[in-house]
Design an enzyme around this catalytic site. Sequence first.
Site, PDB file in Angstrom:
ATOM      1  N   HIS A   1       0.816  -1.219   0.000  1.00 59.53           N
ATOM      2  CA  HIS A   1       0.000   0.000   0.000  1.00 59.53           C
ATOM      3  C   HIS A   1       0.849   1.269   0.000  1.00 59.53           C
ATOM      4  O   HIS A   1       0.349   2.348  -0.278  1.00 59.53           O
ATOM      5  CB  HIS A   1      -0.936  -0.002   1.220  1.00 59.53           C
ATOM      6  CG  HIS A   1      -2.024  -1.030   1.111  1.00 59.53           C
ATOM      7  ND1 HIS A   1      -3.304  -0.717   0.737  1.00 59.53           N
ATOM      8  CD2 HIS A   1      -2.013  -2.377   1.280  1.00 59.53           C
ATOM      9  CE1 HIS A   1      -4.039  -1.820   0.702  1.00 59.53           C
ATOM     10  NE2 HIS A   1      -3.276  -2.842   1.029  1.00 59.53           N
TER      11      HIS A   1
ATOM     12  N   ASP B   1       3.504   9.514  -0.934  1.00 59.43           N
ATOM     13  CA  ASP B   1       2.327   8.735  -0.538  1.00 59.43           C
ATOM     14  C   ASP B   1       2.121   7.615  -1.546  1.00 59.43           C
ATOM     15  O   ASP B   1       2.230   7.857  -2.755  1.00 59.43           O
ATOM     16  CB  ASP B   1       1.092   9.661  -0.533  1.00 59.43           C
ATOM     17  CG  ASP B   1       0.104   9.336   0.579  1.00 59.43           C
ATOM     18  OD1 ASP B   1       0.063   8.168   0.995  1.00 59.43           O
ATOM     19  OD2 ASP B   1      -0.621  10.245   1.007  1.00 59.43           O
TER      20      ASP B   1
HETATM   21  P1  ADQ Z   1      -3.075   6.230   4.624  1.00 57.54           P
HETATM   22  O1  ADQ Z   1      -1.681   6.705   4.792  1.00 57.54           O
HETATM   23  O2  ADQ Z   1      -3.841   6.067   5.876  1.00 57.54           O
HETATM   24  O3  ADQ Z   1      -3.145   4.881   3.780  1.00 57.54           O
HETATM   25  P2  ADQ Z   1      -5.036   7.483   2.715  1.00 57.54           P
HETATM   26  O4  ADQ Z   1      -4.886   6.738   1.454  1.00 57.54           O
HETATM   27  O5  ADQ Z   1      -5.274   8.936   2.524  1.00 57.54           O
HETATM   28  O6  ADQ Z   1      -3.772   7.361   3.664  1.00 57.54           O
HETATM   29  O7  ADQ Z   1      -6.240   6.872   3.494  1.00 57.54           O
HETATM   30  C1  ADQ Z   1      -6.719   7.442   4.664  1.00 57.54           C
HETATM   31  C2  ADQ Z   1      -8.169   7.000   4.896  1.00 57.54           C
HETATM   32  O8  ADQ Z   1      -8.508   7.369   6.212  1.00 57.54           O
HETATM   33  C3  ADQ Z   1      -9.124   7.694   3.946  1.00 57.54           C
HETATM   34  O9  ADQ Z   1     -10.114   6.804   3.543  1.00 57.54           O
HETATM   35  C4  ADQ Z   1      -9.697   8.821   4.807  1.00 57.54           C
HETATM   36  O10 ADQ Z   1     -11.034   9.146   4.507  1.00 57.54           O
HETATM   37  C5  ADQ Z   1      -9.614   8.241   6.179  1.00 57.54           C
HETATM   38  N1  ADQ Z   1      -9.399   9.339   7.146  1.00 57.54           N
HETATM   39  C6  ADQ Z   1      -8.332  10.130   7.272  1.00 57.54           C
HETATM   40  N2  ADQ Z   1      -8.537  11.040   8.224  1.00 57.54           N
HETATM   41  C7  ADQ Z   1      -9.766  10.826   8.707  1.00 57.54           C
HETATM   42  C8  ADQ Z   1     -10.581  11.443   9.698  1.00 57.54           C
HETATM   43  N3  ADQ Z   1     -10.185  12.501  10.396  1.00 57.54           N
HETATM   44  N4  ADQ Z   1     -11.782  10.932   9.918  1.00 57.54           N
HETATM   45  C9  ADQ Z   1     -12.216   9.879   9.225  1.00 57.54           C
HETATM   46  N5  ADQ Z   1     -11.521   9.267   8.271  1.00 57.54           N
HETATM   47  C10 ADQ Z   1     -10.311   9.726   8.018  1.00 57.54           C
HETATM   48  C11 ADQ Z   1      -2.177   3.971   3.243  1.00 57.54           C
HETATM   49  C12 ADQ Z   1      -1.149   4.610   2.300  1.00 57.54           C
HETATM   50  C13 ADQ Z   1      -1.855   5.381   1.200  1.00 57.54           C
HETATM   51  C14 ADQ Z   1      -2.817   4.438   0.455  1.00 57.54           C
HETATM   52  C15 ADQ Z   1      -3.715   3.697   1.431  1.00 57.54           C
HETATM   53  C16 ADQ Z   1      -4.530   2.613   0.733  1.00 57.54           C
HETATM   54  O11 ADQ Z   1      -0.275   5.473   3.028  1.00 57.54           O
HETATM   55  O12 ADQ Z   1      -0.916   5.928   0.283  1.00 57.54           O
HETATM   56  O13 ADQ Z   1      -3.631   5.202  -0.405  1.00 57.54           O
HETATM   57  O14 ADQ Z   1      -2.949   3.049   2.441  1.00 57.54           O
HETATM   58  O15 ADQ Z   1      -3.715   1.766  -0.012  1.00 57.54           O
END
Ligand code: ADQ
Length: 462
Positions: A157, A363
């Site tokens: 990921h 990311d």
């Molecule tokens: P993350 O680093 O956690 O994931 P991201 O892909 O942005 O980053 O996913 C975060 C998830 O958490 C999103 O669905 C978002 O809506 C949710 N989220 C964040 N803050 C929140 C809040 N305050 N309240 C509720 N929900 C919140 C890791 C990798 C990424 C990759 C994903 C999936 O770092 O690059 O995209 O895995 O593979």
Amino acid sequence: MQRLIAISNRVPKPGDRYTSGGLSVAVRHALERRGGIWLGWSGEVQETAESEPKAVTTRWNNVDYVTVDLTRRDEEEYYNGFANRALWPLFHHRPGLTEFARREMAGYYRVNQIFARILAPMVKANDIIWVHDYHLIPLASELRALGVKNRIGFFLHIPWPAPELFTILPNHARLAVNLVNYDLVGFQTKPFMDNFTAYLKEEMNVSTQGCVVEAFGRISQLGVYPISIDTEEFVRFAEAPASSIARRLEASLQGRTLALSVDRLDYSKGIPQRIDAIGRFLELYPEYHNRFTALQIAPTTREAIPEYAEINREVAEAAGRVNGRFGDIDWAPIRYINKSIGRATLAHLYRAARIGVVTPLRDGMNLVSKEYVAAQDPLDPGVLVLSRFAGSARELRGALLVNPYDIDGVAHALRGACEMSREERISRFEPMLQHLKAYDVHRWCDDFIHALTRDRALAMIA
Ligand code: ADQ
């Protein structure tokens, strides 16, 4: 249809559809359709060190959720240690934050062995196994050592680093061999896959034939599978009547332009740099004073790791500096909150924001950028300001792409987003939404599983 077994560091709660992210929704969907097992850490820590941790199984909708408690030492060495103080920073190109200890590496392998020992007796001959993320790179090797011959796929990921950074890990060669023990290895983007093949060539003298690696006595297929979101669900959430939180937000804005950022509080997300850029924007364009509000939502994570406490302090200080310098008695340009927000509400907040500011330093993909686009009003969409270093920048071409290290550049992009005409916003938004509808998280899941099973058929023919 073959049964599916998914393994990830953490396992979502059975039946908890409301708070789960897209990945959980998609994998759960695939598991429920095929029948299966989802195995991982319960998140609980046993204070007493047992010789072999016990697994607890909960059956729900055709799926066995198998969770394992870890010991305090496992948590410290495997999770806080090797996974999150060595692999996470290094794979995000932050060698200065990378700490390596052989004790922690041993803990990482030990926990992978624990998962393998619990899983191996549950595996039936025809099952397909799908392992998720950097916590579990050695799992296929450990399963193979226990005699498991099934097709095993792995999806990373997070980014795969450039070879010269990967070799900073003293056990880089062992990890590479671990990866080749999978039948299929999926990356978020082609450059991440290319980093891995470049490493194989430069360090191990192994050449890949197209996407096939034949090395260390095994044949492994590599592929690019950009993860996505449940687009239809997000569109539906965003179109439902606004929640009370969203109404409170709208009322509090008093007509000001809202720029929204949502991230886990992590140093890879570039939050202090983003806040500095907002400060620069207000410095360069004083006409936006009292007409612009930035909302940063960033729930804390991994608090046991010192760098995460440090980033919280850094962000709070940066926000305080900008508010102190530009704010007034009736206006603070930056609102910073550590709350977690329900997904339906999040969709409303995205829709309320004229600008989505997503500027990670590096990311794997970044799902927030995709969620922001899916939640927009097609007749009056907002503008996505997106880091060129997010994996999603390769797909979301209608975004204003920025270099998050270039504070002036981000400030200019914020102004461009504020000023952009409705026609331009629509013309940038429409192809992005179409793309997200065609390539949603279910498609991602199906593509990966299809490749994993298709290659089985090929292997049988050969
Ligand atoms: P993350 O680093 O956690 O994931 P991201 O892909 O942005 O980053 O996913 C975060 C998830 O958490 C999103 O669905 C978002 O809506 C949710 N989220 C964040 N803050 C929140 C809040 N305050 N309240 C509720 N929900 C919140 C890791 C990798 C990424 C990759 C994903 C999936 O770092 O690059 O995209 O895995 O593979």
